[in-house]
Design an enzyme around this catalytic site. Structure first.
Site, short mmCIF file in Angstrom:
data_model
loop_
_atom_site.label_atom_id
_atom_site.label_comp_id
_atom_site.label_asym_id
_atom_site.label_seq_id
_atom_site.Cartn_x
_atom_site.Cartn_y
_atom_site.Cartn_z
N ASP A 1 0.82 -1.22 0.00
CA ASP A 1 0.00 0.00 0.00
C ASP A 1 0.85 1.27 0.00
OD1 ASP A 1 -2.42 -1.61 0.31
OD2 ASP A 1 -1.78 -1.87 2.39
N HIS B 1 -4.55 -1.62 -5.92
CA HIS B 1 -4.19 -0.22 -5.93
C HIS B 1 -5.14 0.54 -6.85
CE1 HIS B 1 -1.53 -2.20 -8.95
NE2 HIS B 1 -2.05 -1.26 -9.72
N THR C 1 -9.36 -5.31 0.70
CA THR C 1 -10.10 -5.85 1.84
C THR C 1 -11.12 -4.89 2.42
OG1 THR C 1 -8.46 -5.03 3.42
CG2 THR C 1 -8.10 -7.24 2.49
N LYS D 1 2.97 10.19 -0.54
CA LYS D 1 2.05 10.72 0.47
C LYS D 1 2.73 11.64 1.48
CE LYS D 1 -1.69 8.29 1.25
NZ LYS D 1 -2.70 7.26 1.59
N LEU D 2 3.71 12.41 1.00
CA LEU D 2 4.36 13.39 1.87
C LEU D 2 3.36 14.40 2.41
CD1 LEU D 2 7.20 14.42 2.88
CD2 LEU D 2 7.09 16.03 0.97
#
Length: 434
Positions: free
Chosen positions: A26, A54, A310, A340-341
């Protein structure tokens, strides 16, 4: 966003570029693969199954990928599901149809290795029964039957794609596998006859997609095609080097690329490790930097940390550079993609794990003995937050100074340059660090 060709990590036409997860999955591999696929001829999956997941946002449309390679978003890219992948055919066709409903024309650009093993409903049944049997000791699988499918592969009782076209052998193997599972778990309701009818039909539907993947990859390399391989899962879920037994059932390392596609290691030109700016994990298992507090809640909610496959909330914690460095030792990354900074933008301070103290000894590599982690003291380096939005930044010189220090520390500690920096979910929100 600067073009891929300006990054110094071009998709080579003299070898293979590999994108691999450096943590517990992830990390955002799909977005980088999507960007790189603008300039590739072939995109391949080498291991795993539809337990991976994804999301890609392209031209304002959101696509969810599980078993299919994300290179399908590029209309000029051929896509391969390699020999090391385990394939659940109903999911393959369902995903294909959903992509087509969103306007992608896929059917002449997706191929499946005739050596790939198949996942069946009985594998999924065994997965659920095994988890129930383990109770509180269960590892939290996706329930997709991936582990049992790899188990039958290892015991040489598995069914490969080519068996679909030799029906007597297929049927004999199928019946024996169901009988063996019923001996192991007790009799459970399972309509073998109906499933055999279903797979006769699926075999005919699948036939146009089936190829000799070894020859396909060899010819692509000989023709100097630009080849991209997207790894599923991540290093810390690797069967041999991950947090065993809380792992997946395939080899998620760079070695898995070679064994899963039938390519020699010297043909791998670039290995890009994808690193989330913090750490997440789905399911049970060790997680040294997990934050069961407001920080963890912030990362989970702001980062929208819910599994694509999930639907489970992901566990969240600080970036663990012990994990990333260990991952680098094994995969030999030539560059990193920090993702994802922007999720860290609002934090007053940010911590990074740089070592563990176990039995009074400082270590900077990940131990095999998971019990020792329970008593480990985590050594953190603390950084001041930058407290300004990074989303919208397009060049390195626009990056807040404190964010630069955070990024440069990661590079120095791991010993690998960060080439791509994700500052938002869109494919255009990827900064290229010169």
């Amino acid at each position: 966003m600067a073009s891929v060709r300006e990054t110094g990590v071009n998709v080579s036409n003299d070898g293979i570029t590999v994108v691999l997860g450096s943590q517990w999955g992830d990390e955002g591999k799909g977005k980088l693969v999507d960007i790189l696929c603008d300039n590739v001829d072939v995109c391949a999956r080498c291991q795993g199954g539809n337990n991976a997941g994804h999301t890609i946002v392209a031209n304002g449309v959101t696509y969810d990928f599980h078993i299919l390679p994300s290179g399908l978003v590029n209309p000029k890219c051929q896509n391969l599901i390699g020999s090391g992948v385990v394939v659940y055919l109903p999911a393959f066709f369902s995903e294909l149809e959903k992509l087509e409903q969103k306007g992608l024309k896929c059917r002449d650009r997706i191929f499946i290795s005739d050596r790939a093993h198949l996942v069946f409903d009985y594998h999924q049944r065994a997965d659920a029964l095994n988890e129930a049997e383990l109770g509180k000791q269960s590892i939290g699988t996706t329930g997709k039957g991936i582990g049992p499918a790899y188990s039958t592969k290892a015991t040489r009782s598995g069914i490969r794609v080519h068996h679909l076209y030799h029906w007597a052998e297929f049927e004999a193997r199928y019946r024996k596998n169901v009988a063996d599972l019923q001996k192991r778990y007790g009799a459970f309701e399972y309509d073998v006859e109906a499933e055999l009818i279903r797979y006769k039909e699926l075999a005919q539907r699948l036939k146009p997609f089936v190829i000799d993947a070894v020859a396909f990859m060899y010819e692509a390399l000989q023709s100097k095609k630009r080849i991209l391989v997207e790894g599923a899962n991540a290093l810390m879920l690797d069967l041999d080097f991950g947090t065993y037994p809380f792992v997946t059932s395939s080899n998620t390392t760079v070695g898995g690329v070679c064994t899963g596609l039938g390519v020699p290691p010297q043909r791998i030109a670039n290995s890009i490790g994808v690193v989330k700016a913090y750490t997440t994990r789905v399911g049970a298992g060790p997680f040294p930097t997990e934050q069961l507090n407001e920080i963890g809640d912030h990362l989970q909610s702001v980062g929208r940390e819910v599994g694509v496959t999930t639907g489970r909330k992901r566990r969240c914690g600080w970036l663990d550079l012990v994990v990333v460095k260990y991952s680098t030792m094994i995969n030999g990354y030539t560059s990193l993609n920090l993702t994802k900074l922007d999720i860290l933008d609002a934090l007053d301070e940010i911590k990074v794990a740089v070592a563990y103290i176990i039995n009074g000894k400082r270590i900077e590599t990940f131990p095999a003995d998971l019990d020792s982690l329970e008593e480990a003291e985590i050594v953190y380096e603390t950084f001041p937050g930058w407290k300004v939005p990074t989303t919208g930044i397009t060049h390195w010189d626009q990056m807040p100074e404190n964010a630069k220090k955070y990024i440069e520390f990661i590079e120095k500690f791991v010993g690998v340059p960060i080439t791509f920096i994700g500052v938002g979910p869109g494919r255009d929100e990827m900064l290229v660090k010169e």
